[in-house]
Design an enzyme around this catalytic site. Sequence first.
Site, PDB file in Angstrom:
ATOM      1  N   GLY A  82       0.779  -1.234   0.000  1.00 34.81           N
ATOM      2  CA  GLY A  82       0.000   0.000   0.000  1.00 34.81           C
ATOM      3  C   GLY A  82       0.809   1.282   0.000  1.00 34.81           C
ATOM      4  O   GLY A  82       0.361   2.294   0.544  1.00 34.81           O
ATOM      5  N   ASN A 106       1.357   3.142  -2.573  1.00 36.45           N
ATOM      6  CA  ASN A 106       0.608   4.114  -3.383  1.00 36.45           C
ATOM      7  C   ASN A 106      -0.574   4.679  -2.603  1.00 36.45           C
ATOM      8  O   ASN A 106      -0.898   5.861  -2.699  1.00 36.45           O
ATOM      9  CB  ASN A 106       0.139   3.477  -4.689  1.00 36.45           C
ATOM     10  CG  ASN A 106       1.250   3.435  -5.713  1.00 36.45           C
ATOM     11  OD1 ASN A 106       1.593   4.442  -6.315  1.00 36.45           O
ATOM     12  ND2 ASN A 106       1.860   2.268  -5.879  1.00 36.45           N
ATOM     13  N   MET A 140      -4.767  -6.918  -6.516  1.00 35.83           N
ATOM     14  CA  MET A 140      -4.369  -8.034  -7.374  1.00 35.83           C
ATOM     15  C   MET A 140      -5.539  -8.917  -7.814  1.00 35.83           C
ATOM     16  O   MET A 140      -5.371 -10.126  -7.988  1.00 35.83           O
ATOM     17  CB  MET A 140      -3.307  -8.884  -6.668  1.00 35.83           C
ATOM     18  CG  MET A 140      -2.084  -8.107  -6.226  1.00 35.83           C
ATOM     19  SD  MET A 140      -1.291  -7.230  -7.575  1.00 35.83           S
ATOM     20  CE  MET A 140      -0.374  -8.572  -8.289  1.00 35.83           C
ATOM     21  N   ILE A 172      -8.653  -9.168 -10.742  1.00 34.27           N
ATOM     22  CA  ILE A 172      -9.183  -8.555 -11.972  1.00 34.27           C
ATOM     23  C   ILE A 172     -10.696  -8.421 -11.806  1.00 34.27           C
ATOM     24  O   ILE A 172     -11.403  -9.407 -11.594  1.00 34.27           O
ATOM     25  CB  ILE A 172      -8.862  -9.411 -13.218  1.00 34.27           C
ATOM     26  CG1 ILE A 172      -7.369  -9.711 -13.297  1.00 34.27           C
ATOM     27  CG2 ILE A 172      -9.390  -8.738 -14.479  1.00 34.27           C
ATOM     28  CD1 ILE A 172      -6.523  -8.908 -14.211  1.00 34.27           C
ATOM     29  N   ASN A 190      -6.449   3.269 -11.759  1.00 35.30           N
ATOM     30  CA  ASN A 190      -5.420   2.285 -11.448  1.00 35.30           C
ATOM     31  C   ASN A 190      -4.044   2.889 -11.734  1.00 35.30           C
ATOM     32  O   ASN A 190      -3.908   3.746 -12.597  1.00 35.30           O
ATOM     33  CB  ASN A 190      -5.620   1.032 -12.316  1.00 35.30           C
ATOM     34  CG  ASN A 190      -4.613  -0.054 -12.017  1.00 35.30           C
ATOM     35  OD1 ASN A 190      -4.357  -0.377 -10.856  1.00 35.30           O
ATOM     36  ND2 ASN A 190      -4.012  -0.611 -13.055  1.00 35.30           N
ATOM     37  N   HIS A 218      -0.316   1.700 -12.988  1.00 35.36           N
ATOM     38  CA  HIS A 218       0.405   0.571 -13.570  1.00 35.36           C
ATOM     39  C   HIS A 218       1.882   0.955 -13.711  1.00 35.36           C
ATOM     40  O   HIS A 218       2.190   2.048 -14.191  1.00 35.36           O
ATOM     41  CB  HIS A 218      -0.197   0.197 -14.935  1.00 35.36           C
ATOM     42  CG  HIS A 218       0.486  -0.983 -15.550  1.00 35.36           C
ATOM     43  ND1 HIS A 218       0.248  -2.271 -15.142  1.00 35.36           N
ATOM     44  CD2 HIS A 218       1.446  -1.051 -16.507  1.00 35.36           C
ATOM     45  CE1 HIS A 218       1.023  -3.094 -15.822  1.00 35.36           C
ATOM     46  NE2 HIS A 218       1.754  -2.389 -16.660  1.00 35.36           N
TER      47      HIS A 218
HETATM   48  C1  GRF Z   1       2.636  -0.885  -7.684  1.00 41.19           C
HETATM   49  O1  GRF Z   1       3.809  -1.173  -8.389  1.00 41.19           O
HETATM   50  C2  GRF Z   1       1.559  -0.503  -8.655  1.00 41.19           C
HETATM   51  O2  GRF Z   1       2.033   0.130  -9.787  1.00 41.19           O
HETATM   52  C3  GRF Z   1       0.938  -1.830  -9.004  1.00 41.19           C
HETATM   53  O3  GRF Z   1       1.016  -2.602  -7.832  1.00 41.19           O
HETATM   54  C4  GRF Z   1       2.064  -2.127  -7.005  1.00 41.19           C
HETATM   55  C5  GRF Z   1       1.469  -1.819  -5.665  1.00 41.19           C
HETATM   56  O4  GRF Z   1       2.406  -1.426  -4.701  1.00 41.19           O
HETATM   57  N1  GRF Z   1      -0.401  -1.672  -9.530  1.00 41.19           N
HETATM   58  P1  GRF Z   1       1.898  -0.779  -3.354  1.00 41.19           P
HETATM   59  O5  GRF Z   1       0.998  -1.800  -2.660  1.00 41.19           O
HETATM   60  O6  GRF Z   1       1.178   0.485  -3.667  1.00 41.19           O
HETATM   61  O7  GRF Z   1       3.147  -0.535  -2.551  1.00 41.19           O
END
Ligand code: GRF
Length: 207
Positions: free
Chosen positions: A12, A14, A90, A92, A107, A109
């Site tokens: 988490g 992000n 994770m 879909i 999202n 990516h």
């Molecule tokens: C990140 O690399 C993001 O781009 C991808 O999943 C990863 C999540 O990392 N969708 P975090 O849980 O936010 O540390």
Amino acid sequence: MFKIGALASGGGTNLQAILDAVELGKINGEVVSVVSNKKDAFALERAKKHNVEAVYMSRKLFKSFDEYEDALISHFKSRNVDLIILAGFMVILSAKFTDAFKNKIMNIHPSLIPSFCGKGFYGLKVHEAVLEKGVKLTGATVHFVDSTADTGPIILQKAVEVKDGDTPEVLQKRVMEEAEWIIFPEAVRLFAEGKIVIDNNIVRRVD
Ligand code: GRF
């Protein structure tokens, strides 16, 4: 107040970038609920630390994927969210979920879409593929989510240099620090302020 819901499966970081941007007043809104399909996802701890509702909801707790998505939809509808962020989620999601929040799901990516994206490109696999191909620039993309993986309208992108000797882990860290943690909060900020519109599948800025 602009309400943000989040789905996360892992660390988490992000989500943290967005919680911090909200706390610093950079995003005019609040994170109202964080849902994880993993009981021990650190994302849930991050939410709790910020006094945000943290909910564990796994597919395993439901009879079918359909019922799982129904539960997720009613959860976020009942919290009146204006936006759902997929912060390392994770799972879909099907058209049922994405249609229920059309153009309201974002999202992040870890590549420059349309390169290194779609089915099978997640986590370190993305960075492994980037290194294998030998591209000199990679980066991250924030996009709206439709019913196919990584095909929705692109909101923001930021390029990151690939350096000699990079390992997938080193590159993943650089992409997070130099791109993901910057453009994800920025995209949420723009959306919360009504500064982006989708015109024929293309995201345009309105200032
Ligand atoms: C990140 O690399 C993001 O781009 C991808 O999943 C990863 C999540 O990392 N969708 P975090 O849980 O936010 O540390």
